[in-house]
Write a protein that holds these residues in place. Structure first.
Motif, PDB file in Angstrom:
ATOM      1  N   LEU A  19      80.616  31.189  63.090  1.00 20.42           N
ATOM      2  CA  LEU A  19      79.682  30.886  62.002  1.00 20.42           C
ATOM      3  C   LEU A  19      78.552  29.950  62.429  1.00 20.42           C
ATOM      4  CD1 LEU A  19      82.276  30.561  59.112  1.00 20.42           C
ATOM      5  CD2 LEU A  19      80.782  32.508  59.644  1.00 20.42           C
ATOM      6  N   GLN A  20      78.280  29.896  63.716  1.00 20.69           N
ATOM      7  CA  GLN A  20      77.190  29.079  64.232  1.00 20.69           C
ATOM      8  C   GLN A  20      76.115  29.992  64.800  1.00 20.69           C
ATOM      9  OE1 GLN A  20      77.364  25.797  63.565  1.00 20.69           O
ATOM     10  NE2 GLN A  20      79.368  26.241  62.682  1.00 20.69           N
ATOM     11  N   PRO A  21      74.841  29.643  64.708  1.00 12.88           N
ATOM     12  CA  PRO A  21      74.321  28.469  64.022  1.00 12.88           C
ATOM     13  C   PRO A  21      74.529  28.582  62.521  1.00 12.88           C
ATOM     14  CG  PRO A  21      72.513  29.899  64.688  1.00 12.88           C
ATOM     15  CD  PRO A  21      73.778  30.497  65.241  1.00 12.88           C
ATOM     16  N   PRO A  22      74.398  27.461  61.808  1.00 17.35           N
ATOM     17  CA  PRO A  22      74.698  27.444  60.374  1.00 17.35           C
ATOM     18  C   PRO A  22      73.953  28.493  59.574  1.00 17.35           C
ATOM     19  CG  PRO A  22      74.427  25.235  61.153  1.00 17.35           C
ATOM     20  CD  PRO A  22      74.033  26.142  62.294  1.00 17.35           C
ATOM     21  N   GLU A  23      74.572  28.721  58.464  1.00 12.97           N
ATOM     22  CA  GLU A  23      74.238  29.738  57.465  1.00 12.97           C
ATOM     23  C   GLU A  23      74.575  31.122  58.006  1.00 12.97           C
ATOM     24  OE1 GLU A  23      74.078  29.259  54.407  1.00 12.97           O
ATOM     25  OE2 GLU A  23      73.466  27.176  54.271  1.00 12.97           O
ATOM     26  N   ARG A  24      75.836  31.230  58.372  1.00 15.74           N
ATOM     27  CA  ARG A  24      76.469  32.500  58.712  1.00 15.74           C
ATOM     28  C   ARG A  24      77.629  32.661  57.734  1.00 15.74           C
ATOM     29  NH1 ARG A  24      72.377  32.639  61.022  1.00 15.74           N
ATOM     30  NH2 ARG A  24      71.977  33.007  63.203  1.00 15.74           N
ATOM     31  N   VAL A  25      78.078  33.897  57.543  1.00 16.59           N
ATOM     32  CA  VAL A  25      79.114  34.161  56.548  1.00 16.59           C
ATOM     33  C   VAL A  25      80.061  35.236  57.061  1.00 16.59           C
ATOM     34  CG1 VAL A  25      77.674  35.836  55.313  1.00 16.59           C
ATOM     35  CG2 VAL A  25      79.495  34.658  54.094  1.00 16.59           C
ATOM     36  N   VAL A  47      86.622  38.913  58.958  1.00 19.52           N
ATOM     37  CA  VAL A  47      85.919  40.182  58.871  1.00 19.52           C
ATOM     38  C   VAL A  47      84.431  39.866  58.741  1.00 19.52           C
ATOM     39  CG1 VAL A  47      85.669  42.335  57.605  1.00 19.52           C
ATOM     40  CG2 VAL A  47      87.910  41.219  57.703  1.00 19.52           C
ATOM     41  N   MET A  48      83.680  40.193  59.774  1.00 21.99           N
ATOM     42  CA  MET A  48      82.248  39.915  59.751  1.00 21.99           C
ATOM     43  C   MET A  48      81.546  40.934  58.856  1.00 21.99           C
ATOM     44  SD  MET A  48      82.093  37.190  61.463  1.00 21.99           S
ATOM     45  CE  MET A  48      80.336  36.931  61.516  1.00 21.99           C
ATOM     46  N   VAL A  49      80.509  40.465  58.178  1.00 21.08           N
ATOM     47  CA  VAL A  49      79.696  41.325  57.327  1.00 21.08           C
ATOM     48  C   VAL A  49      78.228  41.099  57.668  1.00 21.08           C
ATOM     49  CG1 VAL A  49      81.313  41.438  55.393  1.00 21.08           C
ATOM     50  CG2 VAL A  49      79.632  39.600  55.474  1.00 21.08           C
ATOM     51  N   GLU A  50      77.428  42.114  57.394  1.00 21.07           N
ATOM     52  CA  GLU A  50      75.987  41.954  57.552  1.00 21.07           C
ATOM     53  C   GLU A  50      75.503  40.996  56.469  1.00 21.07           C
ATOM     54  OE1 GLU A  50      74.343  45.871  57.243  1.00 21.07           O
ATOM     55  OE2 GLU A  50      75.676  46.635  58.795  1.00 21.07           O
ATOM     56  N   ALA A  51      74.513  40.171  56.830  1.00 20.57           N
ATOM     57  CA  ALA A  51      74.005  39.196  55.863  1.00 20.57           C
ATOM     58  C   ALA A  51      72.548  38.905  56.142  1.00 20.57           C
ATOM     59  CB  ALA A  51      74.818  37.906  55.933  1.00 20.57           C
ATOM     60  N   ASP A  52      71.840  38.572  55.089  1.00 19.75           N
ATOM     61  CA  ASP A  52      70.485  38.057  55.218  1.00 19.75           C
ATOM     62  C   ASP A  52      70.625  36.554  55.390  1.00 19.75           C
ATOM     63  OD1 ASP A  52      69.304  40.595  54.759  1.00 19.75           O
ATOM     64  OD2 ASP A  52      69.561  40.321  52.594  1.00 19.75           O
ATOM     65  N   VAL A  53      70.157  36.014  56.513  1.00 19.24           N
ATOM     66  CA  VAL A  53      70.348  34.599  56.804  1.00 19.24           C
ATOM     67  C   VAL A  53      69.020  33.925  57.099  1.00 19.24           C
ATOM     68  CG1 VAL A  53      72.704  34.913  57.651  1.00 19.24           C
ATOM     69  CG2 VAL A  53      70.815  34.994  59.261  1.00 19.24           C
ATOM     70  N   SER A  54      68.989  32.645  56.790  1.00 22.33           N
ATOM     71  CA  SER A  54      67.875  31.773  57.139  1.00 22.33           C
ATOM     72  C   SER A  54      68.500  30.443  57.542  1.00 22.33           C
ATOM     73  CB  SER A  54      66.940  31.596  55.934  1.00 22.33           C
ATOM     74  OG  SER A  54      67.508  30.721  54.980  1.00 22.33           O
ATOM     75  N   PRO A  55      67.721  29.485  57.972  1.00 23.29           N
ATOM     76  CA  PRO A  55      68.313  28.189  58.337  1.00 23.29           C
ATOM     77  C   PRO A  55      68.993  27.457  57.171  1.00 23.29           C
ATOM     78  CG  PRO A  55      66.148  28.419  59.329  1.00 23.29           C
ATOM     79  CD  PRO A  55      66.310  29.573  58.378  1.00 23.29           C
ATOM     80  N   VAL A  56      68.739  27.891  55.928  1.00 21.84           N
ATOM     81  CA  VAL A  56      69.311  27.178  54.785  1.00 21.84           C
ATOM     82  C   VAL A  56      70.028  28.077  53.777  1.00 21.84           C
ATOM     83  CG1 VAL A  56      67.718  25.223  54.938  1.00 21.84           C
ATOM     84  CG2 VAL A  56      67.092  27.222  53.572  1.00 21.84           C
TER      85      VAL A  56
END
Length: 165
Positions: A19-25, A47-56
């Protein structure tokens, strides 16, 4: 009914790294064991999933979550938890946001579910629910703090963790 989650420290270390860098799910599954009038869930797999991520912010894509959920259900399993990370290296970085609480509320609708938030670099992890009552038991090399549901993952193999600022 109180649900007791049994969590191997190895799963927490694996999640802290993934889950690094932060804001991973990620989500995960486990083994449900109804015993003595209580429900136990042993968390077993990330179980990893696709996600829309940003630094926050991190938001799992609904289509990815649906695919994962259907795949698990085809195997007779359920999504039991969601882990994600927040920026910041202190214990406070693991506090859940209003969005996190709302996510837990939706997942808890009719089924046991628990969330956890990891700090940046993975030193701290805090479990949370919206309205369900849960107990968390972590086994392995992990320190429970004086704060309920907050755990510290000590370094392994000589790795140094950042000190709290």
């Amino acid at each position: 009914m109180t649900t007791t989650y049994i969590v191997p420290a190895s799963l927490l270390y694996q999640a802290a790294e993934l889950l690094q860098p932060p804001e991973r799910v990620c989500f995960g599954t486990g083994i449900k064991l109804p015993l003595l009038g209580k429900q136990f869930i042993i968390l077993t797999q990330l179980v990893m999933v696709e996600a829309d991520v940003s630094p926050v912010h991190a938001a799992p894509t609904p289509a990815s979550v649906l695919r994962v959920q259907q795949r698990l259900q085809d195997m007779g399993m359920d999504i039991e938890f969601q882990f994600h990370s927040h920026p910041g290296i202190s214990r406070q970085a693991t506090l859940h946001s209003l969005i996190d609480a709302d996510t837990a509320r939706r997942w808890e609708n009719g089924a046991p579910f628990i969330g956890a938030i990891f700090s940046e670099r993975g030193r701290w992890v805090r479990f949370f629910n919206y309205h369900q009552v849960s107990e968390v038991i972590v086994y392995g090399n992990c320190r429970q703090t004086e704060t309920p549901y907050l755990y510290e993952l000590p370094p392994v193999h000589g790795e140094e963790m950042l000190s709290e600022e």
